[in-house]
Design an enzyme around this catalytic site. Sequence first.
Site, short mmCIF file in Angstrom:
data_model
loop_
_atom_site.label_atom_id
_atom_site.label_comp_id
_atom_site.label_asym_id
_atom_site.label_seq_id
_atom_site.Cartn_x
_atom_site.Cartn_y
_atom_site.Cartn_z
N HIS A 133 -7.56 -3.67 4.56
CA HIS A 133 -6.98 -2.32 4.55
C HIS A 133 -7.70 -1.46 3.52
O HIS A 133 -8.10 -0.32 3.81
CB HIS A 133 -5.49 -2.40 4.22
CG HIS A 133 -4.87 -1.09 3.82
ND1 HIS A 133 -5.05 -0.53 2.56
CD2 HIS A 133 -4.06 -0.23 4.49
CE1 HIS A 133 -4.40 0.61 2.48
NE2 HIS A 133 -3.79 0.82 3.64
N ASN A 134 -7.90 -1.99 2.32
CA ASN A 134 -8.58 -1.23 1.28
C ASN A 134 -10.04 -0.99 1.61
O ASN A 134 -10.60 0.07 1.28
CB ASN A 134 -8.46 -1.95 -0.07
CG ASN A 134 -7.07 -1.83 -0.66
OD1 ASN A 134 -6.10 -1.55 0.04
ND2 ASN A 134 -6.94 -2.05 -1.94
N GLU B 202 -10.12 1.77 3.91
CA GLU B 202 -9.85 2.96 3.10
C GLU B 202 -11.13 3.47 2.44
O GLU B 202 -11.40 4.68 2.43
CB GLU B 202 -8.80 2.61 2.04
CG GLU B 202 -8.41 3.71 1.10
CD GLU B 202 -7.45 3.21 0.03
OE1 GLU B 202 -7.70 3.47 -1.17
OE2 GLU B 202 -6.46 2.53 0.38
N SER C 104 0.83 -1.20 0.00
CA SER C 104 0.00 0.00 0.00
C SER C 104 0.86 1.25 0.00
O SER C 104 1.89 1.31 0.67
CB SER C 104 -0.92 0.02 1.22
OG SER C 104 -1.71 1.20 1.22
N LYS D 109 -4.47 -6.94 3.29
CA LYS D 109 -4.45 -5.82 2.35
C LYS D 109 -5.86 -5.53 1.84
O LYS D 109 -6.25 -4.36 1.65
CB LYS D 109 -3.52 -6.15 1.17
CG LYS D 109 -3.51 -5.08 0.05
CD LYS D 109 -3.17 -3.68 0.57
CE LYS D 109 -2.77 -2.72 -0.53
NZ LYS D 109 -3.77 -2.53 -1.59
#
Length: 497
Positions: free
Chosen positions: A199-200, A203, A142, A196
């Site tokens: 995480h997105n 986001e 990232s 990940k």
Amino acid sequence: MSATSAATTFTPAPASADIGVYGLGVMGANLARNLARHGHAVAVFNRSHQRTERLMARYADEGAFVPASELADFVASLRRPRVAIIMVQAGAGTEAVVEQLRALLEPGDIIVDAGNTFYKDTQRREASLREQGIHFVGMGVSGGEEGALLGPSIMPGGTQESYDRLGPMLESISAHVDGTPCCTHVGPDGAGHFVKMVHNGIEYADMQLIAEAYDLLRHVGGLSVPEIAAVFRSWKDSELDSYLIDVTTEVLERVDPATGAAFVDVIVDAAGQKGTGSWTTQSALELGVAVPAIAEATFARAASSSSAQRRAVREAALDSGAREIGYDTAEERQSFIDAVRQALYGSKIAAYAQGFDEIATASTTYGWDVDLGAMARIWRGGCIIRARFLDDITRAYEAEPALASLLVAPTFATALESVLPAWREVVATAALAGVPAPAFASSLAYLDQLRAERLPAALIQGQRDFFGSHTYHRTDDPTGVYHVLWAEDGRAEEKWD
């Protein structure tokens, strides 16, 4: 298998490269440069050979690059155990490259997929390559193209053996906060890509919450775009300090040179997405985890792009009942601005709590043993959601690794108690004004669901038992399984084995 340029054919090199990068688009080229800048000899290869030539022409003096014109030469230039990072488009492209590499690699070698790949694909590939003795690492990266060059947050999965080989190199090129690398071994098989993905998803939620705050300040608070930019800039000195707040400020301060209008007003209001928000939501449903802020953020992007439906509803004039809300004095307006700040912070805590809960549930389901505190720690720098309050999350999980929810960590429980009145007021005001704030509202509802002594799910379970014989548990016998004989007189109750 490869494309050879008529202009330059690179001479095969002996096994001298520490690591290789296949795929020299912007992200791949920047990652290769980052590795070379940190003293690692980097083999580089691209299916379109011109990209390899361009990298060498522009950046050969940045470090030790080992270019190859043929894939076999690329593999041969890697020292054992070989490490090849794939930086190509997820899906069919990644699948093809994996198959090309596995034909040339040997047991003990390592393939690293650094793309945004769905974690179940990573699990499948890891299991298949394991049979051949090849390590497969699904690695989240990232930070975008700037992060890839200057220091990203890196989330590698795979075996501990593969991390022993990879870790020192990855840690050296990652972002560092307080001297600590923003990289750690996440867990086996698909753990890195799962983290990940979440995480997105976080986001998505963070961006939607910020956008809703902007919308409320503009259409309820009556602030101009430059005034809102100033508000966001002032929030940098608060608990909201983050990379996304900085980005928001920059976007809102920009003036369109062609029209002289605020830049945000010349952008079509339809947000795109590449799938990770949807994956996070779908995976949460499969795992039985509530992630309403992430889901609403994903749905909000879909709604924004539904131009035909939006136009039809606007033309139907379905706006009756929405109130015109204004603030007559500077004090009243400032009070609303502060309430939005508090609502944003409370919603942000809830969104992150949902993401960490999803990671924790997947970790238990798949036996990954993910360290949640370490995940917060490696997100403090390099990545898109880097923020001041990730330090608080790190400390919360360090103090209690088995924390039931981030919401009950003392720091956040105190903060939520403080912001809840303003948060409720903002959500109510948004509803009365007809300004959509789905992520604010769903995050508040999520908190209220978790704090409720009793939920209407009891009625739902009764309904399910009526029409589908789905059974239920009784409060005076929570381990028993019961069913009402609805089709008979509806009074008899059976206890099922």
